[in-house]
Design a protein around this motif. Structure first.
Motif, mmCIF file in Angstrom:
data_model
loop_
_atom_site.group_PDB
_atom_site.id
_atom_site.type_symbol
_atom_site.label_atom_id
_atom_site.label_comp_id
_atom_site.label_asym_id
_atom_site.label_seq_id
_atom_site.Cartn_x
_atom_site.Cartn_y
_atom_site.Cartn_z
ATOM 1 N N GLU A 46 -5.418 1.659 2.384
ATOM 2 C CA GLU A 46 -5.111 0.596 3.366
ATOM 3 C C GLU A 46 -5.329 1.082 4.776
ATOM 4 N N GLU A 47 -4.783 2.274 5.063
ATOM 5 C CA GLU A 47 -4.852 2.805 6.434
ATOM 6 C C GLU A 47 -6.285 3.176 6.824
ATOM 7 N N HIS A 66 0.841 -1.194 0.000
ATOM 8 C CA HIS A 66 0.000 0.000 0.000
ATOM 9 C C HIS A 66 0.879 1.248 0.000
ATOM 10 N N ASP A 119 6.151 2.825 6.765
ATOM 11 C CA ASP A 119 4.772 2.375 6.523
ATOM 12 C C ASP A 119 4.073 3.314 5.550
ATOM 13 N N ASN A 120 4.119 3.159 4.258
ATOM 14 C CA ASN A 120 4.746 2.052 3.616
ATOM 15 C C ASN A 120 5.393 2.538 2.311
ATOM 16 N N ASP A 122 4.894 -4.651 3.463
ATOM 17 C CA ASP A 122 4.480 -3.488 4.252
ATOM 18 C C ASP A 122 5.491 -3.340 5.383
#
Ligand code: ZN
Length: 421
Positions: A294-295, A244, A262-263, A322
């Motif tokens: 993603e987050e 991601h 990240d990331n 990740d």
């Protein structure tokens, strides 16, 4: 003939070795993704869409084409954002956003002076007193409360935090804490701000002013970025690499979360791997997916499995990357217990080549984008590195903090692992 062949294989060997110096490419792309113009690859200053364009250009520059006509796979979701002012002044002194204080990802907004009450222990934990506090707020006797949780641990800390949460329906809540700050992405804003202030930055409050611009962005459009190195056999199966590229974005228009480890780190590794597989073809279509959202709750990968650009049944193996920026303490492999044969392959490559100090086994977990693929029966691992860098979802997760110590070795491990299919 023989010597000629020897020469060719010598040359090939040399090429492969130079191709394995992938860390410079990894550094270049990670550094770019952490730059202020992408503003944490989130929801302030169009950071995520600028990053998507950058990634598509990088694929194009490498001559790696999209699967369909476009690199982009758009989808949308609601997201709570802090796009404008973000200021907290305590007794005339402005606190540092992200360091001295943060807001909760679901915080509401407010501008002005806080008429506050510092809650006592019995006012926090006694339901009747809490009700009284709410009545006082409703009579406008004050518009905010301060809850000092520094002396609480375990369940009482949990309780105090959930009371703080509940009170944001009525008033601004300022929590004084010694806990490490961890920001996230929300979609369900509270009525009023929820602010966390570090104990070291707090002094008994006399006057507090805040400026917090908050906006629930409805149907924010984000893009997965997808590219593929095809193999000649059109019917071949797929090897898929995912990472991601989105992070947490900004907290106000001055402070952002760079998301180096990240990331940005894992995203950059997609390109290091793309370089490798371009020069070292395998009998599979090699697909690279940089996921968005993603987050915000694995939203981009969920969208992809519901609207797949390749037949999910034809994915030979998927590897999600990740947090790839360290590795001094090795890597963890999520789903290792689901695919013991593949995990054994990793172990035996590593034992022979000594790339990493440790390859740790872990069961399935819904902690990154491999998850939805696993749910659909796609064989997948998720790798993350372990090391000294403990910055996570905070403003300190920068490019500068990454060692890239094991970056080349991880690329080599993955390349060798891919060859076993
Ligand atoms: Zn992540």
């Amino acid at each position: 003939m023989r010597s000629n062949r020897f020469f060719i294989s010598f040359l090939f060997c040399f090429l492969s070795v130079s191709l394995f110096s992938q860390v410079e490419e990894g550094r270049r792309i990670t550094k770019e993704l952490c730059a202020p113009k992408y503003f944490g690859r989130g929801y302030v200053k169009s950071g995520d869409s600028l990053a998507a364009v950058y990634l598509a250009n990088e694929f194009q520059n490498k001559g790696i084409k999209p699967i369909k006509k476009s690199y982009f796979q758009p989808f949308s979701f609601d997201v709570n954002t802090f796009p404008g002012e973000m200021k907290l002044t305590l007794n005339g002194q402005e606190l540092k956003t992200g360091i001295d204080y943060i807001v909760d990802h679901n915080s509401g907004g407010f501008h002005g002076e806080l008429k506050f009450k510092s809650l006592t222990e019995s006012e926090i934990f006694n339901l009747d007193s809490t009700r009284k506090i709410v009545q006082f707020i409703q009579k406008s006797i004050f518009n905010s409360v301060i809850i000092d949780v520094r002396n609480y641990q375990g369940d009482s800390l949990k309780n105090a935090n959930s009371i703080a949460n509940a009170l944001t329906d009525f008033a601004t809540v300022l929590v004084v804490t010694n806990e490490k700050f961890t920001f996230s992405v929300g979609s369900n804003p509270m009525g009023f701000p929820l602010i966390f202030v570090q104990g070291f930055a707090y002094q008994a409050a006399k006057k507090i002013e805040i400026q917090i611009d908050q906006k629930l962005k409805k149907k924010h459009i984000a893009n997965n970025v997808v590219a593929m190195i095809p193999t000649e056999n059109k019917k071949a199966e797929y090897l898929v690499f995912t990472a991601h590229y989105d992070h947490l974005g900004g907290m106000g228009n001055q402070t952002y979360f760079p998301g180096g480890n990240d990331n940005a780190s894992g995203t950059s590794m997609l390109f290091a791997l793309a370089d490798y597989f371009k020069e070292n073809p395998v009998p599979y279509h090699v697909v690279f997916i940089a996921f968005a959202g993603e987050e915000a709750g694995l939203i981009g990968s969920k969208y992809f499995v519901d609207h797949p650009l390749v037949d999910l049944k034809k994915i030979k193996f998927l590897l999600n990357l990740d947090i790839m920026g360290s590795g001094e303490e090795g890597i963890t492999v999520v789903n290792a217990t689901l695919f013991p044969t593949e995990f054994e392959k990793l172990i035996s490559i590593n034992e022979k080549e000594n790339y990493l100090s440790q390859i740790k086994k872990r069961g399935p977990a819904a902690n990154s984008d491999h998850y939805w693929f696993t749910e659909k029966g796609v064989p997948a691992f998720f790798f993350y590195t372990m090391g000294d860098n403990k910055h996570y979802h905070d403003v300190f997760d920068t490019y500068e903090e990454l060692t890239f110590n094991k970056y080349n070795d991880i690329v080599k491990l993955i390349a060798a692992f891919a060859k076993t299919f």
